[in-house]
Design an enzyme around this catalytic site. Structure first.
Site, PDB file in Angstrom:
ATOM      1  N   ASN A  41      -8.011  -3.200  13.991  1.00  0.00           N
ATOM      2  CA  ASN A  41      -9.377  -3.493  13.527  1.00  0.00           C
ATOM      3  C   ASN A  41      -9.399  -4.669  12.548  1.00  0.00           C
ATOM      4  O   ASN A  41     -10.421  -4.945  11.934  1.00  0.00           O
ATOM      5  CB  ASN A  41     -10.003  -2.253  12.880  1.00  0.00           C
ATOM      6  CG  ASN A  41      -9.261  -1.800  11.627  1.00  0.00           C
ATOM      7  OD1 ASN A  41      -8.338  -2.460  11.173  1.00  0.00           O
ATOM      8  ND2 ASN A  41      -9.671  -0.680  11.064  1.00  0.00           N
TER       9      ASN A  41
ATOM     10  N   ASP B   1       0.808  -1.224   0.000  1.00  0.00           N
ATOM     11  CA  ASP B   1       0.000   0.000   0.000  1.00  0.00           C
ATOM     12  C   ASP B   1       0.844   1.278   0.000  1.00  0.00           C
ATOM     13  O   ASP B   1       2.069   1.234   0.202  1.00  0.00           O
ATOM     14  CB  ASP B   1      -0.969   0.007   1.200  1.00  0.00           C
ATOM     15  CG  ASP B   1      -0.353  -0.591   2.463  1.00  0.00           C
ATOM     16  OD1 ASP B   1       0.890  -0.599   2.583  1.00  0.00           O
ATOM     17  OD2 ASP B   1      -1.106  -1.044   3.333  1.00  0.00           O
TER      18      ASP B   1
ATOM     19  N   HIS C 132      -7.495  -5.010   9.798  1.00  0.00           N
ATOM     20  CA  HIS C 132      -7.123  -4.768   8.398  1.00  0.00           C
ATOM     21  C   HIS C 132      -5.803  -5.448   8.035  1.00  0.00           C
ATOM     22  O   HIS C 132      -4.920  -5.602   8.871  1.00  0.00           O
ATOM     23  CB  HIS C 132      -7.135  -3.269   8.035  1.00  0.00           C
ATOM     24  CG  HIS C 132      -6.017  -2.443   8.591  1.00  0.00           C
ATOM     25  ND1 HIS C 132      -6.188  -1.153   9.029  1.00  0.00           N
ATOM     26  CD2 HIS C 132      -4.690  -2.692   8.762  1.00  0.00           C
ATOM     27  CE1 HIS C 132      -5.034  -0.670   9.430  1.00  0.00           C
ATOM     28  NE2 HIS C 132      -4.110  -1.579   9.285  1.00  0.00           N
TER      29      HIS C 132
ATOM     30  N   GLU D 219      -9.815  -2.261   5.026  1.00  0.00           N
ATOM     31  CA  GLU D 219     -10.499  -2.013   6.291  1.00  0.00           C
ATOM     32  C   GLU D 219     -11.709  -2.953   6.440  1.00  0.00           C
ATOM     33  O   GLU D 219     -12.134  -3.572   5.453  1.00  0.00           O
ATOM     34  CB  GLU D 219     -10.961  -0.545   6.327  1.00  0.00           C
ATOM     35  CG  GLU D 219      -9.818   0.479   6.227  1.00  0.00           C
ATOM     36  CD  GLU D 219      -9.027   0.643   7.528  1.00  0.00           C
ATOM     37  OE1 GLU D 219      -8.887  -0.330   8.287  1.00  0.00           O
ATOM     38  OE2 GLU D 219      -8.532   1.763   7.768  1.00  0.00           O
TER      39      GLU D 219
HETATM   40  C1  F6R Z   1       1.329  -1.529   6.104  1.00  0.00           C
HETATM   41  C2  F6R Z   1       0.042  -2.201   6.192  1.00  0.00           C
HETATM   42  C3  F6R Z   1      -0.772  -2.204   7.437  1.00  0.00           C
HETATM   43  C4  F6R Z   1       0.032  -2.418   8.712  1.00  0.00           C
HETATM   44  C5  F6R Z   1      -0.864  -2.363   9.932  1.00  0.00           C
HETATM   45  C6  F6R Z   1      -0.081  -2.535  11.222  1.00  0.00           C
HETATM   46  O1  F6R Z   1       1.900  -1.706   4.832  1.00  0.00           O
HETATM   47  O2  F6R Z   1      -0.360  -2.738   5.210  1.00  0.00           O
HETATM   48  O3  F6R Z   1      -1.741  -3.225   7.330  1.00  0.00           O
HETATM   49  O4  F6R Z   1       0.675  -3.649   8.630  1.00  0.00           O
HETATM   50  O5  F6R Z   1      -1.538  -1.147   9.963  1.00  0.00           O
HETATM   51  O6  F6R Z   1       0.768  -1.443  11.389  1.00  0.00           O
HETATM   52  P1  F6R Z   1       1.939  -1.479  12.484  1.00  0.00           P
HETATM   53  O7  F6R Z   1       2.905  -2.504  12.020  1.00  0.00           O
HETATM   54  O8  F6R Z   1       2.525  -0.084  12.439  1.00  0.00           O
HETATM   55  O9  F6R Z   1       1.296  -1.832  13.771  1.00  0.00           O
END
Ligand code: F6R
Length: 235
Positions: A128, A62, A130, A135
């Protein structure tokens, strides 16, 4: 799902590294990569190793809409800083946060994913549920999309910005359908804030309300969680 419980994210990084090494040794050519704080220790282990990705391709999950590669908050920047500048790949792809036309950009990204089937996909997980920025409510068959981030994601990611207002409201994300096509998936999770969602992902019903729950249907998933994130799996 194979679940490996580790003491902390440092040990998790070592285990994550082993999964990358094994994939590479077995001929993997295309690596799906993630950003955020979770993969940092795995990337650090890779950087410190003699693994050679110079004939491989990487495809990231992403990118924030509106941020260019030179913006220190962009995922392009993160990847260069943590991995690519020290461990180059032959080709590294991320969605273009500055793309003028979202439809064309998502189509471009889907074509890239189609052309480069992912051998190993690395994932973190949002509180959540994702994966990528898919989401709750995202379709399990989804392809790359421009997604409106939920308030909880914006709040969680505000720690990387000066304040919450600066967090972009939209991101491009690879879809769950594409993530599920990866041959192997490695999901890492650290810290007590991830305990509840890890329980739902592993033991809860498969529902679009918890996007990561679809991973129960994938044939080859390795989860690396520290004791805090795995705390609710025992009961
Ligand atoms: C990032 C991504 C997100 C993160 C998730 C957890 O490329 O795709 O799904 O993996 O938001 O973020 P952290 O690792 O900062 O807790």
């Amino acid at each position: 799902m194979k679940i490996i419980v580790v003491k902390d994210s440092i040990e998790g990084g070592r285990e994550g590294f082993k999964v990358f090494k094994e994939a590479l040794d077995n001929g993997a050519k295309v690596f799906g990569l993630a950003t955020g704080s979770t993969p940092e220790t795995t990337y650090a282990q890779i950087v410190d190793s003699d693994l050679d990705f110079s004939k491989c391709t990487s495809i990231n999950l992403d990118e924030y809409v509106g941020l260019g590669a030179n913006d220190p908050q962009s995922y392009h920047y993160f990847m260069n800083q943590h991995l690519f500048s020290k461990k180059p790949f032959a080709h590294s792809y991320l969605p273009d946060g500055l793309a003028k036309n979202a439809k064309k950009e998502t189509a471009r990204y889907d074509a890239l994913i189609e052309k480069n089937p992912i051998d190993l996909q690395l994932l973190g997980i949002g509180q959540n549920g994702h994966i990528g920025f898919n989401e709750p409510g995202s379709s399990f068959d989804g392809k790359t999309q421009k997604i409106r981030l939920t308030e909880s994601t914006i709040e969680a990611n505000s720690r990387f910005f000066e304040n919450e207002d600066q967090v972009p409201k939209y991101a491009y994300s690879m879809g769950i359908g594409s993530i599920m096509k990866a041959k192997k998936i490695l999901l890492e999770a650290y810290g007590p804030a991830k305990a509840e969602v890890i329980r739902k992902m592993v033991k809860g019903p498969i529902t679009e309300d918890v996007p990561a729950s679809i991973l129960q249907r994938h044939q080859d998933v390795v989860v690396i969680a520290d004791e805090a994130a795995a705390a609710l799996l025992r009961s």
